[in-house]
Design a protein around this motif. Structure first.
Motif, PDB file in Angstrom:
ATOM      1  N   ALA A  52     133.927  29.027  42.683  1.00 30.67           N
ATOM      2  CA  ALA A  52     133.217  30.113  41.998  1.00 30.67           C
ATOM      3  C   ALA A  52     133.140  31.309  42.931  1.00 30.67           C
ATOM      4  CB  ALA A  52     131.820  29.670  41.600  1.00 30.67           C
ATOM      5  N   VAL A  53     133.429  32.489  42.387  1.00 30.58           N
ATOM      6  CA  VAL A  53     133.317  33.725  43.153  1.00 30.58           C
ATOM      7  C   VAL A  53     132.244  34.583  42.477  1.00 30.58           C
ATOM      8  CG1 VAL A  53     134.515  35.785  43.972  1.00 30.58           C
ATOM      9  CG2 VAL A  53     135.730  33.600  43.887  1.00 30.58           C
ATOM     10  N   ASN A  54     131.204  34.912  43.247  1.00 28.80           N
ATOM     11  CA  ASN A  54     130.055  35.665  42.714  1.00 28.80           C
ATOM     12  C   ASN A  54     129.500  35.002  41.452  1.00 28.80           C
ATOM     13  OD1 ASN A  54     130.285  37.494  44.840  1.00 28.80           O
ATOM     14  ND2 ASN A  54     131.815  38.679  43.718  1.00 28.80           N
ATOM     15  N   SER A  55     129.327  33.700  41.530  1.00 27.75           N
ATOM     16  CA  SER A  55     128.761  32.833  40.494  1.00 27.75           C
ATOM     17  C   SER A  55     129.484  32.882  39.139  1.00 27.75           C
ATOM     18  CB  SER A  55     127.241  33.062  40.339  1.00 27.75           C
ATOM     19  OG  SER A  55     126.945  34.344  39.915  1.00 27.75           O
ATOM     20  N   ALA A  71     131.571  29.632  46.249  1.00 27.06           N
ATOM     21  CA  ALA A  71     131.020  28.273  46.200  1.00 27.06           C
ATOM     22  C   ALA A  71     132.076  27.301  45.730  1.00 27.06           C
ATOM     23  CB  ALA A  71     129.817  28.224  45.263  1.00 27.06           C
ATOM     24  N   VAL A  72     132.013  26.088  46.274  1.00 28.89           N
ATOM     25  CA  VAL A  72     132.863  24.999  45.810  1.00 28.89           C
ATOM     26  C   VAL A  72     132.069  24.212  44.759  1.00 28.89           C
ATOM     27  CG1 VAL A  72     133.851  22.776  46.481  1.00 28.89           C
ATOM     28  CG2 VAL A  72     134.317  24.806  47.838  1.00 28.89           C
TER      29      VAL A  72
ATOM     30  N   MET B  56     124.238  30.563  39.071  1.00 25.16           N
ATOM     31  CA  MET B  56     125.410  30.346  38.229  1.00 25.16           C
ATOM     32  C   MET B  56     125.068  29.444  37.042  1.00 25.16           C
ATOM     33  SD  MET B  56     129.180  29.065  39.314  1.00 25.16           S
ATOM     34  CE  MET B  56     130.456  28.783  38.076  1.00 25.16           C
ATOM     35  N   ALA B  57     124.233  28.445  37.277  1.00 23.57           N
ATOM     36  CA  ALA B  57     123.846  27.530  36.196  1.00 23.57           C
ATOM     37  C   ALA B  57     123.125  28.299  35.090  1.00 23.57           C
ATOM     38  CB  ALA B  57     122.969  26.410  36.743  1.00 23.57           C
ATOM     39  N   LEU B  58     122.244  29.209  35.487  1.00 22.96           N
ATOM     40  CA  LEU B  58     121.528  30.013  34.483  1.00 22.96           C
ATOM     41  C   LEU B  58     122.512  30.883  33.700  1.00 22.96           C
ATOM     42  CD1 LEU B  58     118.393  30.985  36.617  1.00 22.96           C
ATOM     43  CD2 LEU B  58     118.389  29.514  34.589  1.00 22.96           C
TER      44      LEU B  58
END
Lengths: 79, 139
Positions: A52-55, A71-72, B56-58
């Motif tokens: 993930a890049v910038n969520s 993030a992995v 991210m989950a939100l």
């Protein structure tokens, strides 16, 4: 390029912490994965994993900047 | 598009979730309550640990809600997910959907939980009497 990578779930166990610094040749998600798998071969045993890049879920050809939040994301199992 | 989407380390409250989706325009409310089961494939589970990549989950849960509103005439949609250590019988997730008619409520509720399990970055670790396993991590 050096980037900071967040880890969750089993990736945290594999990295031995909730964040690590990764060194990559180039600036794509695919190159980051290659670098991580070299340092942490156990990543290759996972059913799958995403970056993930910038969520946001990134594709293999997504461009990474040093200031991005990376993030992995191992296989999810919420609910 | 009225939504209430939260991640919390406190116990979830079923009644307050139902109360929130209630509306005079609704003819039906569908609720999914996920609960911690005492066994997986015949092995005794002693507890579950849930972890989330929260921002991210939100975001991903908001996306699922937006898709549900596009697909069905949903009035209100609530997703509450718990994180932390949960014992058998505790509630990791509550989804509540209100619609004018029941068909849409049933379908939307099912869509939300099924999609959440595929896309939302939340992880659970099952603790057995003889060790711990991150669910779905390995083939």
């Amino acid at each position: 390029m050096k980037v900071n990578v967040l880890a969750f779930g089993i990736a945290k166990d594999i990295f031995g912490g909730s964040s690590i610094t990764a060194e990559l040749d180039g600036n794509t998600t695919a190159e980051l994965k290659k670098s991580l798998e070299k340092t942490y071969p156990r990543l290759k045993q996972l059913a799958s994993y995403m970056v993930a890049v910038n969520s946001e879920y990134a594709q293999d050809n997504s461009i990474i900047n040093e200031t991005d939040e990376i993030a992995v994301i191992p296989p999810v199992s919420g609910g | 598009m009225e939504t209430q989407i939260t991640i919390s380390d406190k116990p979830l409250n079923i009644q307050s979730c139902i109360d929130w989706v209630m509306s005079p325009q609704s003819g039906g409310i569908d609720v999914f309550i996920g609960t911690v089961r005492d066994a997986t494939k015949g092995k005794k589970v002693v507890r579950l640990d849930f972890e989330a990549y929260e921002p991210m989950a939100l975001k991903e849960m908001e996306k699922i809600a937006a898709q549900a509103f596009e697909k069905w005439p949903v009035q209100k949609l609530l997703i509450h997910h718990r994180v932390g250590t949960l014992d058998v019988g505790e509630i990791p997730v509550i989804i509540a959907v209100s619609c004018a008619h029941r068909d849409a409520a049933f379908e939307a509720c099912r869509f939300v939980i099924d999609t959440l399990k595929q896309t939302v970055p939340i992880w659970k670790k099952e603790a057995f009497e003889d060790g711990e396993v991150w669910v779905a991590a390995h083939p």
